[in-house]
Motif scaffolding. Sequence first.
Motif, PDB file in Angstrom:
ATOM      1  N   VAL A 164      13.728  -3.312   1.953  1.00 12.12           N
ATOM      2  CA  VAL A 164      12.564  -2.426   1.773  1.00 12.12           C
ATOM      3  C   VAL A 164      12.872  -1.390   0.696  1.00 12.12           C
ATOM      4  N   GLU A 207      10.857  -0.902  -2.785  1.00 11.30           N
ATOM      5  CA  GLU A 207      10.278   0.385  -3.201  1.00 11.30           C
ATOM      6  C   GLU A 207      10.796   0.777  -4.581  1.00 11.30           C
ATOM      7  N   VAL A 263       7.205   4.064   1.494  1.00 12.18           N
ATOM      8  CA  VAL A 263       7.937   4.001   2.754  1.00 12.18           C
ATOM      9  C   VAL A 263       9.034   5.054   2.692  1.00 12.18           C
ATOM     10  N   ARG A 309       2.192  -0.971   5.129  1.00 17.14           N
ATOM     11  CA  ARG A 309       2.199  -0.040   3.989  1.00 17.14           C
ATOM     12  C   ARG A 309       2.226  -0.802   2.678  1.00 17.14           C
ATOM     13  N   THR A 367      12.236   6.168   7.612  1.00 15.31           N
ATOM     14  CA  THR A 367      11.704   4.975   8.265  1.00 15.31           C
ATOM     15  C   THR A 367      12.711   3.829   8.181  1.00 15.31           C
ATOM     16  N   THR A 368      13.266   3.622   6.999  1.00 14.16           N
ATOM     17  CA  THR A 368      14.253   2.551   6.854  1.00 14.16           C
ATOM     18  C   THR A 368      15.549   2.914   7.576  1.00 14.16           C
ATOM     19  N   VAL A 399       5.961  -1.230   8.142  1.00 13.45           N
ATOM     20  CA  VAL A 399       6.388  -1.181   6.746  1.00 13.45           C
ATOM     21  C   VAL A 399       5.575  -2.171   5.918  1.00 13.45           C
ATOM     22  N   GLN A 454       9.036  -2.994  11.498  1.00 15.04           N
ATOM     23  CA  GLN A 454       8.964  -3.844  10.316  1.00 15.04           C
ATOM     24  C   GLN A 454       7.512  -4.122   9.941  1.00 15.04           C
TER      25      GLN A 454
END
Length: 155
Positions: free
Chosen positions: A31, A35, A119, A111, A123-124, A108, A105
């Motif tokens: 993720v 990003e 994100v 999003r 969150t990760t 995410v 997941q």
Amino acid sequence: MTKLLLSLHVLAAIIAIGPVTVAASMFPAAVRRAEAAGREGTAVSAVRLLHRICRVYAVVGIAVPIFGFATASSLGVLTDPWLIASIVLTAAAAGILALLVLPGQQAVLARFDGAGGAVERRTTARLAMLTGVFNVLWAVVTVLMIVRPGSTTGV
């Protein structure tokens, strides 16, 4: 019959739980890479693939406790403390996966599909922490299955 059930239980654990632990562990970093790449198609595809692996193998993973209960029943160890502890830890791991990791997941990915902005790093990080707890629980269950405290089998 016991040897067959035990073999199926171990194979199910390796085939089902292994991919979930690896894919879920890779998900947060994937993720962050997506990003950083501006949600470029290949990077997002990798995130989607990791989530799909987690979902599919989580369902396949239901075979692990099914074969486990059958094996324990045939061995007559359903009331042994090490097995009860393993059952509780397995239930906790399954709960973390089903109630926290997979929905996290999915959030995410929502999003990524346009339901929100970037994100957040927390969150990760939270997903990585939850996945770590999931993995540690499975490691403890594996050790309990091998060591079997109080077992009279001489192992």
